[in-house]
Write an enzyme that holds these catalytic residues in place. Structure first.
Site, PDB file in Angstrom:
ATOM      1  N   CYS A   1       0.885  -1.179   0.000  1.00  0.00           N
ATOM      2  CA  CYS A   1       0.000   0.000   0.000  1.00  0.00           C
ATOM      3  C   CYS A   1       0.914   1.217   0.000  1.00  0.00           C
ATOM      4  CB  CYS A   1      -0.919  -0.011   1.210  1.00  0.00           C
ATOM      5  SG  CYS A   1      -1.766  -1.586   1.492  1.00  0.00           S
ATOM      6  N   ALA A   2       1.532   1.511  -1.151  1.00  0.00           N
ATOM      7  CA  ALA A   2       2.790   2.261  -1.166  1.00  0.00           C
ATOM      8  C   ALA A   2       2.677   3.771  -1.315  1.00  0.00           C
ATOM      9  CB  ALA A   2       3.690   1.722  -2.280  1.00  0.00           C
ATOM     10  N   ALA A   3       1.604   4.291  -1.916  1.00  0.00           N
ATOM     11  CA  ALA A   3       1.542   5.736  -2.176  1.00  0.00           C
ATOM     12  C   ALA A   3       1.490   6.513  -0.860  1.00  0.00           C
ATOM     13  CB  ALA A   3       0.320   6.055  -3.026  1.00  0.00           C
TER      14      ALA A   3
ATOM     15  N   LYS B   1       7.725   5.421   2.150  1.00  0.00           N
ATOM     16  CA  LYS B   1       8.284   4.152   2.602  1.00  0.00           C
ATOM     17  C   LYS B   1       8.988   3.434   1.448  1.00  0.00           C
ATOM     18  CE  LYS B   1       4.771   3.942   6.184  1.00  0.00           C
ATOM     19  NZ  LYS B   1       4.211   5.283   5.869  1.00  0.00           N
TER      20      LYS B   1
ATOM     21  N   CYS C   1      -1.497   4.367  10.746  1.00  0.00           N
ATOM     22  CA  CYS C   1      -1.365   5.686  11.364  1.00  0.00           C
ATOM     23  C   CYS C   1      -2.603   5.951  12.222  1.00  0.00           C
ATOM     24  CB  CYS C   1      -1.167   6.780  10.318  1.00  0.00           C
ATOM     25  SG  CYS C   1      -2.497   6.915   9.105  1.00  0.00           S
TER      26      CYS C   1
ATOM     27  N   ARG D   1      -3.069   8.048  -7.119  1.00  0.00           N
ATOM     28  CA  ARG D   1      -1.996   7.951  -6.128  1.00  0.00           C
ATOM     29  C   ARG D   1      -0.848   7.094  -6.650  1.00  0.00           C
ATOM     30  NH1 ARG D   1      -2.523   8.947  -0.836  1.00  0.00           N
ATOM     31  NH2 ARG D   1      -1.818   6.876  -0.185  1.00  0.00           N
TER      32      ARG D   1
ATOM     33  N   ASP E   1       1.560  -0.925   5.038  1.00  0.00           N
ATOM     34  CA  ASP E   1       1.119   0.267   5.770  1.00  0.00           C
ATOM     35  C   ASP E   1      -0.354   0.431   5.412  1.00  0.00           C
ATOM     36  OD1 ASP E   1       1.478   2.576   7.417  1.00  0.00           O
ATOM     37  OD2 ASP E   1       1.439   3.799   5.606  1.00  0.00           O
TER      38      ASP E   1
ATOM     39  N   GLU F   1       0.023   0.381  -5.546  1.00  0.00           N
ATOM     40  CA  GLU F   1      -1.012   1.277  -5.032  1.00  0.00           C
ATOM     41  C   GLU F   1      -2.293   1.032  -5.809  1.00  0.00           C
ATOM     42  OE1 GLU F   1      -3.431   3.705  -3.271  1.00  0.00           O
ATOM     43  OE2 GLU F   1      -1.403   3.351  -2.481  1.00  0.00           O
TER      44      GLU F   1
END
Length: 466
Positions: free
Chosen positions: A104-106, A110, A226, A133, A173, A128
């Site tokens: 889940c890179a955008a 990271k 987060c 994104r 993430d 992504e």
């Protein structure tokens, strides 16, 4: 003053106690902390930003705010990132040569850190699901100079069918309720609810089910969010332990203001105390949760799946040559354009590995045939584009070449730099001819082409011009 939902306050007053909850609510009303990382791939690049306030525990990371107009940004020398968000990639064991997935890179914070760890060796798949994104993700990896990234735009299910038991490390993430972003995003507050927390929990499990299929036995999974809610943090790690046999690994973050995970917020397993929680009231940055997990070496998580069979390539041939193969004449155009440029690691023997797609010439990481069915934004390094009797090197290549000392460079002063970003061509006193790298303050950010009269034609991408 933030209008924090009453239900959120009640929940965390019960979880943390009145005094600690009050510290959290007070911190959420304070300004968020800005920070940035300096790119270790761009060796020797000097930055004009203040480097006197390092982020504890993260190499080459500092508190401060950067500008997207500065050459430090356009050259990929710095990246703006929340301090706490730097830790998921930092806590991985990624080393050169590994196969790594950022699921889940955008927008790419990271992924750029993982790319640094790989040092141009091995494979980074950065995925992504959002098309808009994913485009930003690709741009940030290009700017950072990562030469060994496969950028995909798909779901976790799309990837798991292509990469069973394939990766040494996977970073998830996960999409979450975003409680750690309350003081940065009004939408995070606006859309918060207990129902959304549970919706996110279900989505996280769905994503992780597919992620585990792609992890090698004995491989490492770093899970992060987060958010603060135990349903999305300790409860998810408990679910991974109970369903797949993961163990939570220990990490030493001495000197970093962080708190331990809470076993009582999960299944009671004492290993949950090895997880990390970054609270705003501890002064590092925004909210973050991180768990470093290890899959058993004898795991059957991939359920015995085999890689999908590759379909026979039936593309038309021209004169016995496949359409994705480059002709000798075209190879000469590429070689001429790249003459005099020093290539970074990962591009050795590039001429023997070249392929093309719709006149885009690239050095692939994985065989395009094996990726059919996936939406690919970038597969390795695009060298440039073939046009009528000529070749134009790519912006991605320019950013990668900024990693090492180059001789064919035109360095612009501040005024020239601003004009070049606008898309203007410039008159120079350079004696070079043909394609050159364009820099400012010694930091390469583009290609240009010098005419015999010294005019520098502008090749800065139109979509990036300011």
């Amino acid at each position: 003053m933030l209008e924090i939902p009453a239900q959120f306050k009640e929940k965390f007053a019960q979880l943390l106690g009145e005094d600690e909850a009050a510290r959290l609510f007070k911190a959420l009303d304070e300004p968020s902390k800005k920070a940035f990382r300096v790119n270790s791939l761009k060796k020797g690049a000097a930055v004009s930003y203040d480097l006197s306030r390092p982020v504890p525990g993260i190499p080459n990371a500092y508190y401060g705010e950067i500008s997207g107009k500065d050459v430090e940004w356009t050259s990929g020398t710095v990246y703006s990132q929340d301090p706490a968000a730097m830790f998921p990639a930092h806590l991985t064991d990624v080393a050169p040569g590994d196969r790594v997935l950022d699921l889940c890179a955008a927008p790419g914070g990271k992924s750029t850190a993982l790319g640094e760890k790989l040092q141009g060796q091995g494979l980074l798949v950065a995925n992504e699901i959002s098309p808009s994104r994913a485009k930003i993700l690709r741009e940030n990896l290009e700017r950072w100079g990562v030469t060994n990234a496969l950028v995909t735009n798909g779901s976790s299910e799309d990837l798991s069918s292509k990469f069973p038991a394939f990766f040494d490390e996977i970073l998830v993430d996960a999409p979450c309720s975003g409680e750690g972003m309350f003081r940065k995003s009004e939408d995070a507050i606006k859309y918060w609810s207990e129902d959304n927390v549970l919706t996110c929990q279900a989505r996280q499990q769905e994503i992780l089910q597919e992620a585990v299929k792609m992890l090698k036995p004995g491989g490492q999974l770093v899970y992060s969010t987060c958010t603060f809610s135990p349903e999305e943090d300790e409860a998810i790690v408990s679910w991974l332990i109970d369903n797949y046999g993961f163990t939570v690994e220990e990490r030493d973050l001495e000197g970093v203001p962080t708190a331990a995970g809470r076993p009582e917020w999960g299944n009671g397993n004492p290993e949950l105390a090895r997880c990390f929680r970054f609270w705003p009231q501890d002064g590092l940055g925004e909210g973050q949760f991180v768990a470093v997990l290890r899959l058993p070496a004898a795991s059957n998580a991939a359920s015995g799946e085999k890689p999908a069979k590759r379909k026979q390539d039936k593309r038309k041939k021209r004169g016995g040559r496949r359409e994705d193969q480059i002709s000798r004449e075209d190879l000469e155009y590429v070689t001429e354009a790249l003459q005099g440029l020093s290539l970074p690691a990962g591009l050795e023997n590039w001429s023997s590995r070249l392929q093309k797609s719709k006149d885009h010439v690239f050095v692939p990481l994985l065989a395009p045939d094996s990726l059919r069915g996936l939406k690919i934004l970038s597969n390795g390094m695009e060298l440039g584009m073939l046009k009528k009797k000529r070749f134009e090197p790519s912006h991605q290549l320019a950013e990668a070449l900024g990693q090492i000392k180059q001789d064919r460079v035109v360095d612009l002063d501040e005024g020239q730099y601003e004009r070049y970003l606008h898309g203007e061509s410039l008159q120079t006193a350079s004696q070079l001819k043909g394609f050159v790298l364009v820099a400012s303050k010694g930091q390469v950010f583009s290609f240009g082409k010098l005419t015999t009269s010294g005019q520098l034609k502008n090749f800065y991408p139109k979509g990036l011009r300011q």
